[in-house]
Design an enzyme around this catalytic site. Structure first.
Site, PDB file in Angstrom:
ATOM      1  N   ASP A 216       0.809  -1.341   0.010  1.00  0.00           N
ATOM      2  CA  ASP A 216      -0.004   0.012   0.050  1.00  0.00           C
ATOM      3  C   ASP A 216       0.758   1.422  -0.117  1.00  0.00           C
ATOM      4  O   ASP A 216       0.566   2.283  -0.948  1.00  0.00           O
ATOM      5  CB  ASP A 216      -1.019  -0.024   1.250  1.00  0.00           C
ATOM      6  N   GLU A 457       1.409  -9.861  11.467  1.00  0.00           N
ATOM      7  CA  GLU A 457       1.148  -9.502  10.095  1.00  0.00           C
ATOM      8  C   GLU A 457       2.551  -9.058   9.203  1.00  0.00           C
ATOM      9  O   GLU A 457       2.609  -9.455   8.035  1.00  0.00           O
ATOM     10  CB  GLU A 457       0.506  -8.015  10.171  1.00  0.00           C
TER      11      GLU A 457
END
Length: 509
Positions: A216, A457
């Site tokens: 992102d 993550e």
């Protein structure tokens, strides 16, 4: 009752109304026969059980969320990676993961990057379904009416995942017609990317939003994004900051630009015309490498289904894509692949892990492989030296931040891709033992750091400190895959050079 609710309410059936396999659709194997799981190996046994528990906790109906708090819906490439791990626990559940996602495919062929669960409150995640308005704004592009989705896409790893899932239990796959039903959807997905998304006209797919590429806030987007006027902060609320630390997440300025791009695309009814490519359009090496790998997988699927002509077409398309990738994005000076900004026509002078992902390609020239491996081991990524896992961005780059999302931290999905890529290249060159050793070390790092961080993550690339969400879906799934298929031989040829199977004359004529 909408499609997602129907799936959650029918545990005895899989998507599409097809019967569940005997014993229930998601019966899990307590200890499959595998490469590294052996009786008396407590570390392997512990990893298996802990990863399986994460995937059970993240399950919602027939799909799996990336994390219960931060990402409470179904994400496209997350589900593909999750299915790769689930195949070792419950092949039926792995099939359902992909079937549920592809049931939300749009009429134009795109696979949306989020499929929303209507049971989740709107304020639990932003942008929420009422922002995307897919069933109305996307009607002309064929958005489904029965389920809400986003309008953008994510990397096309799905055909590769489908092939790996099939190989885990070919008998079940054939009995359920798994590949037979998925192949038209996967082919339509690839056709969409190679026609409507070839913004540069040179045979590569383009991304229209940083979220589409999956990394992102990568520094690769700083230049292209600088031309985008950000949405006003008062027009949206960031739900991600309810679950993540501010220093670890994208900045408010980045988010404002993400929102502006998405809103403009929505307000243009998700058409893929020149207007949509004007603000942000990038050819990315990882996105296209995954498309090529999935095109090879689509060829294997076609052969499995007795369609050699379609298989040949896919192999030829993969070969053409590989040539275009080398011609458009290879930078000898950088020692890796770079992104190309289609607004300026120039390569983006930033080294990110995306430029190493083409190691997964079976037709990559030896000189490119050698250069990529040297870059991977050198000062920029320092694998085997300062880095415990491969950083998402250049360790000595001007924009490196060790904790901020895709601007430096190491991610487990890219580690898995590079481990599989190194192993493929080692198999192509049996005398090159260093490639296998590097793959072994990287795989071991994943198997060690994933459980040690609570299946984080992402991690600090140098220290291995866990960052972001815990109990993350693809971290658990891909660690499980590297436990149960450490050699890469469980992929039914997914990691082989197609020329090794006697198709060289066919694919090159």
């Amino acid at each position: 009752m909408d499609r997602s609710t129907q799936l959650a309410a029918r545990p005895t059936a899989l998507p599409g109304g097809h019967p569940a396999p005997p014993g229930g659709p998601h019966r899990e194997h307590p200890r499959p026969a595998t490469d590294l799981t052996r009786e008396g190996d407590p570390a392997a046994e512990s990893l298996h059980l802990a990863a399986a528990q994460v995937l059970r906790r993240n399950r919602t109906g027939s799909s799996t969320v990336p994390s219960r708090g931060l990402y409470p819906h179904q994400w496209s490439w997350d589900s593909a990676f999750i299915a790769v791990g689930l195949r070792h626990l419950a092949p039926g559940r792995a099939q359902a993961e992909l079937e549920t996602l592809l049931a939300a495919q749009w009429g134009d062929g795109r696979v949306p990057h989020i499929v929303f669960n209507p049971a989740v409150p709107l304020d639990a995640y932003f942008p929420s379904p009422d922002f995307w308005r897919s069933s109305t704004a996307g009607r002309a592009a064929g958005a489904p009416a029965a389920v809400e989705t986003s309008g953008i896409v994510q990397p096309p790893v799905h055909a590769l995942a489908a092939w790996l899932v099939h190989c885990a239990d070919p008998g079940l796959s054939r009995a359920r017609g798994f590949l037979h039903r998925l192949r038209p959807r996967l082919a339509a997905w690839h056709d969409y990317l190679l026609t409507r998304r070839d913004a540069g006209g040179h045979g590569l797919a383009s991304v229209l939003h940083p979220w589409e590429q999956g990394m992102d806030n990568s520094p690769c987007w700083d230049g292209p994004l600088s031309r985008v006027e950000p949405a006003a902060p008062r027009t949206f609320r960031r739900a991600d900051l309810d679950h993540g630390a501010v220093p670890d997440r994208p900045t408010d300025l980045d988010y404002g630009r993400y929102v502006r791009l998405a809103a403009d695309y929505r307000d243009g009814h998700y058409t893929d015309g020149a207007r949509d490519f004007a603000a942000f359009a990038v050819e990315d090496p990882a996105f296209n490498a995954l498309l090529i790998a999935s095109e090879h997988a689509l060829a294997r699927i076609a052969r499995e289904l007795g369609d050699p002509r379609a298989a040949l077409r896919s192999e030829r398309r993969a070969a053409a894509l590989t040539r275009a990738l080398l011609a458009r994005l290879w930078s000898p000076r950088a020692g890796m692949f770079l992104c190309r900004d289609l607004s300026t026509g120039a390569l983006v002078p930033e080294r990110s892990v995306a430029g190493l992902v083409p190691l997964i390609l079976p037709r990559l020239p030896a000189h490119a492989v050698d250069t990529l491996v040297a870059t991977l081991r050198g000062e920029h990524f320092a694998l085997g030296a300062a880095a415990r896992l491969v950083p998402s961005y250049d360790l000595v780059g001007h924009a490196f931040e060790p904790r901020r999302y895709w601007r430096g931290p190491a991610w487990f999905n890219t580690a898995w891709l590079l481990e599989r890529g190194l192993r493929l290249q080692a198999a192509r060159r049996p005398g090159h033992g260093a490639l296998r050793q590097l793959a072994d070390a990287l795989g071991q790092s994943v198997r060690t750091l994933a459980p040690a961080t609570g299946f984080a993550e992402y991690v600090d690339a140098r220290t291995g400190e866990g960052l972001g969400a815990r109990g993350f879906g693809w971290t658990a799934a891909l660690a499980l895959d590297l436990l149960h298929d450490a050699s890469g031989r469980g992929g039914g040829g997914a990691w082989d050079d197609p020329r090794d199977r006697g198709h060289r004359e066919e694919t090159e004529r």
